[in-house]
Design a protein around this motif. Structure first.
Motif, short mmCIF file in Angstrom:
data_model
loop_
_atom_site.label_atom_id
_atom_site.label_comp_id
_atom_site.label_asym_id
_atom_site.label_seq_id
_atom_site.Cartn_x
_atom_site.Cartn_y
_atom_site.Cartn_z
N LYS A 167 -37.55 6.52 -26.54
CA LYS A 167 -38.23 7.25 -27.61
C LYS A 167 -37.37 7.19 -28.86
N PRO A 168 -37.99 7.36 -30.03
CA PRO A 168 -37.19 7.29 -31.26
C PRO A 168 -36.21 8.45 -31.37
N TYR A 169 -36.61 9.61 -30.85
CA TYR A 169 -35.68 10.73 -30.84
C TYR A 169 -36.10 11.71 -29.76
N LEU A 170 -35.15 12.44 -29.26
CA LEU A 170 -35.45 13.40 -28.20
C LEU A 170 -36.33 14.53 -28.75
N ASP A 171 -37.06 15.14 -27.85
CA ASP A 171 -37.89 16.28 -28.24
C ASP A 171 -37.02 17.50 -28.51
N LYS A 172 -37.61 18.46 -29.17
CA LYS A 172 -36.90 19.72 -29.39
C LYS A 172 -36.56 20.36 -28.05
N GLY A 173 -35.31 20.71 -27.92
CA GLY A 173 -34.89 21.39 -26.70
C GLY A 173 -34.70 20.48 -25.50
N GLU A 174 -34.95 19.19 -25.69
CA GLU A 174 -34.77 18.26 -24.57
C GLU A 174 -33.28 18.15 -24.21
N THR A 175 -33.02 18.19 -22.92
CA THR A 175 -31.61 18.21 -22.50
C THR A 175 -31.23 16.97 -21.70
N PHE A 176 -29.94 16.79 -21.61
CA PHE A 176 -29.41 15.73 -20.75
C PHE A 176 -28.00 16.14 -20.33
N SER A 177 -27.51 15.46 -19.32
CA SER A 177 -26.19 15.82 -18.76
C SER A 177 -25.24 14.64 -18.83
N HIS A 178 -24.05 14.84 -18.34
CA HIS A 178 -23.09 13.73 -18.30
C HIS A 178 -23.59 12.60 -17.40
N LEU A 179 -24.45 12.93 -16.45
CA LEU A 179 -24.99 11.86 -15.60
C LEU A 179 -25.90 10.95 -16.40
N ASP A 180 -26.63 11.54 -17.34
CA ASP A 180 -27.46 10.73 -18.23
C ASP A 180 -26.57 9.88 -19.14
N VAL A 181 -25.46 10.47 -19.56
CA VAL A 181 -24.51 9.72 -20.39
C VAL A 181 -23.99 8.51 -19.60
N LEU A 182 -23.69 8.74 -18.34
CA LEU A 182 -23.21 7.63 -17.50
C LEU A 182 -24.31 6.61 -17.25
#
Lengths: 320, 320, 320, 320
Positions: A167-182
């Motif tokens: 997506k061009p940008y995350l939605d408002k309030g959309e979250t992610f964790s270090h696992l997503d970073v990895l």
């Protein structure tokens, strides 16, 4: 929100790791201490093509700057320009040159900026245990000047969460964790090494420029990293010196699990001394990384040396 | 001074070289165009030990900032701090964190700073021939934003004129030429290459901190480089992209020969498009260079992206 | 709006009366010259009960100030307070007193305020024929300082148009003429005399406080007096020195007949030299007048003596 | 100065009278309560000739404003003027009018100004017993807004101490007492009545304009009233609502007897609630009084309604 069921952050983080004292009782730069000469030298290996990117958003834009609700965008005032000579008021210097001068009025946390480690705290203590009363009238301890005197140079890795999620940008309030970073690192085929500077793209600030201020601030909740003990542990183990993102607060505004506001400011900045660089525009850098496949780079940044400042604007440079 | 015998700067520089149009009619960064990817890559070879130096002077110091007479030092205002909670006025966020915030009011040329190429002009035209009326109310052309969007990365060489002359800092109004710069390079056993960033130490700003503001501003005339056609020719031939010094104006205040004020702003900045970085504190860098004998380094700087700004503060980083 | 059919204001007012030169070529206060010692003495007769009213709106309100779109509300910054002593930073004066200090950043036309006569102009000339280029970098002529040095004292009459029309405040864009002003005077049984200060209540600013900023600024068009040659003639004949209202511009934003924006600024202020006092809160005064039936009073006001100012805040006093 | 022998002000004033509670626990205007409708009506009798005088000093003067050391003079910034249209940047409004706009950055105690009653305190309590912690981040109690909402109207008497002593202005540190004030009244053949506003001329601020800033600030100690229990008693008995002078602090900087700094701020303002109006320029008013022999007048003043302000600028009007 139910304040009754929201814990105090001191309660939430009562077992969280701290780096207080690790670099001495007078330390004011925290995890930036992880970036010593070996890290600087190693980072040079990430320069391969000589391409440059500057990461600050425009400042004092007459059309308005994106700032956290309650703050005010920077204002630039003209002091003198060619009009003064047209109006007969310009000074007549020997030789007759003309010039333009201007001034600015700005929140120190009102553009791309480094937080001082003493910017946010709880339980009466800042990073390294300094008394919260040292903040009164200006930071006597852990001000942004300490970070500015040091400067930040190291190997950085861009993690493009927006791209990962298509997506061009995350939605408002959309979250992610270090696992997503990895997961992003894996998808990008880039290695995150110990003591790397972590640069995360959500695309959120880009939506300010593409969708406009009204849409951006409507029901304002930033997307971002969200707290977990495991995430804090990962930052701690990886000895991450600096977290750089394209949102104003580097984390989701409200932790959806605990209800606490901005808990990573407590867990990462106050406790571990991780430097926070906020509100970068990563669009050009991310597009280039996607094109050439190189997601690591030399990161060089030094905020202004604002004495006692809670933060200071900065224009970080990425060199590939 | 005798104004009768002081020529107009347009007369003084009537045969001087110009780079207008060299990088197209829309160019706003001038000689920084000399710093392409090859120069960036080559500059990495100057990083040998991983030592860092930040070159900005402190800003918004409660004891006062050094600024050109007529300007005003930066002021920092506290917005919120622990006192607000002590006084019962602090906001109660979910989780209960506290924070400190502040703001600044500052001249954009009131600290270590990049001049926009449109900062100074004569004969109704800025760098690249832009009309001086484009400066009215903010620089429409050749503003500092253009430099800030680009960033400055290259090989730099420190030339320590104060050390060459065996004094802690040059006297007021003391001058030197490109020949002295070359003599310093020879004494330091460092080569100045084409397209190098030239960093000159006079020690003058250090005297503000050691001798105090009263002495610094008494009979205020800065020391510095002084105009000659040969000096301009040398900058032109050497394709110098950026002149960095530790004085407020990068040149002697009044040219003792012609009587013209700040002629190098016209000859180098307006005509050749050389970027000016002013008011750096070079004391620590110079001491280190004297100690390890390495006078070249990687220079990375990016001023704030002030829209239409005549200049912008910057905290340059030198990496050895 | 159709700009093609909107005349230039110089065309609209080509036959309109001017007071230029009437009080000499150096005059900067215009129709305030009508308020001489006889008018001051006569005004004392309007003081009957000793009641006071202050007419400024609150300024630097943390909840926001009402300002014309494009301007910014005043901001107050704390410099020092008891927190400094709690934090151990307060100065220790002989005898040990503590104090609080603060500062402000504000648009000079951002609260209840007097316009300088040179605030608005057309066809290259200000009030009294001064060249528009004298405004560059600050008003060299007809600045608000001239009004401030003089002060304004006279008999004033409140004309309550909102009350006349039986509504708490006029609608957006709702207009009225001098005939309505006269009708209000008749309804209120008060005489408007030559050289009276005219104080007009629309109730509009009260709606900012009662209905809120969002409603106030939605589709922003102020109600107010609307241009006609007869209205201008009436002000001219009556020798009105000062027009005081509770809107930001003292007149309807766009003249619905001609399409011209703020034509009374040209016709009354620039041409006749009528002083404009804008954005008063007249609610308490109006309620009292309705109660005791006395609509005339002694009006005393003196804006701040801002050198070269285009306007200056003021807190007018009405004494009944 | 010998701090060892300087008493704490709480000690010095331990037997001094207080008006706390006299006008209720919520009172924020103190002795201004003495100015009721009867006093307003009576004051009108002092208007005899219709002459006006405005008492503020110029503000935001490009040549500099006189401010207490440590504060900074007001700065005015141009926002827009005719230059914008010359440069092609001016907005094109229907009808084509042009305008000028500007802004100000100023200390609220940096010009002629009313102190809030909560501006200075000791022993943790402000006027009326409010807790000093209520000053943090802005005056929650006894702010200048309370005075501004009320306005000040009454009979005032000018006491020209400089004239009494036959000098253009008092020397630095020169003191006088209420007995000198009474002697001036006798010499001037004017009666000081209960509840009169006391206006005292030392001529000191006039020396700023005549002798220049350097001389004015050299070895800076203001002349002024000096503390004694009898003086405080006299203000108390006479029910003086407002003390107006032409110095920045309304009293001698250091009490030469006790060594305490500004004790009348404690004794008169904090304890009795006397309003302080500081830094008026009384030269024209005093010259006129000397000429026509009338030293009493109607005084009308209302500072700006700065929310939570520690003070606010004002341009008082004297009407004779």
């Amino acid at each position: 929100m139910c304040n009754i069921c929201t814990p105090e952050i001191g309660e939430l983080l009562k077992d969280a790791p701290k780096n207080w004292g690790k670099w001495g009782p007078e330390d004011e730069v925290g995890s930036l201490n992880y970036l010593g000469a070996p890290q600087v030298l190693a980072a040079m290996a990430s320069v391969r093509s000589g391409k440059l990117f500057t990461l600050q958003v425009p400042m004092a834009d007459p059309k308005g700057d994106p700032v956290w609700p309650g703050r005010r965008g920077a204002e630039r005032y003209q002091i003198i320009d060619e009009g003064h000579w047209i109006g007969g008021k310009g000074p007549q210097f020997p030789g007759g040159q003309h010039y333009a001068d201007d001034a600015i009025s700005a929140y120190l946390q009102g553009s791309t900026q480094y937080d001082a480690l003493g910017h946010v705290w709880y339980d009466g203590q800042l990073y390294n245990g300094y008394d919260a009363k040292t903040t009164i009238g200006g930071l006597q301890k852990a001000s942004v000047q300490a970070i500015a005197e040091r400067g930040v140079v190291g190997r950085a890795v861009l993690l493009d969460i927006a791209r990962l999620r298509g997506k061009p940008y995350l939605d408002k309030g959309e979250t992610f964790s270090h696992l997503d970073v990895l997961a992003a690192a894996a998808a990008q085929k880039v290695e995150i090494r110990k003591r790397d500077i972590i640069v995360i793209r959500t695309g959120f600030i880009e939506s300010y420029y593409s969708a406009g201020a009204s849409a951006f601030f409507a029901d304002f909740v930033e997307p971002g990293l969200t707290y977990s003990p495991e995430l804090v542990h990962w930052f701690h183990e990886m000895e991450i010196p600096n977290l750089v993102t394209d949102t104003m607060a580097n984390e989701v505004t409200l932790d959806p699990v605990s209800g606490v506001m901005l808990p990573l400011h407590g867990a990462l900045m106050r406790n571990l001394g991780v430097a926070f660089t906020e509100l970068c525009n990563l669009s050009k850098l991310a597009a280039d990384c996607a094109e050439d496949g190189q997601y690591d780079f030399l990161y060089v940044a030094a905020p202004l040396k604002i004495v006692q400042g809670t933060g200071a604007p900065v224009n970080p440079v990425a060199i590939k």
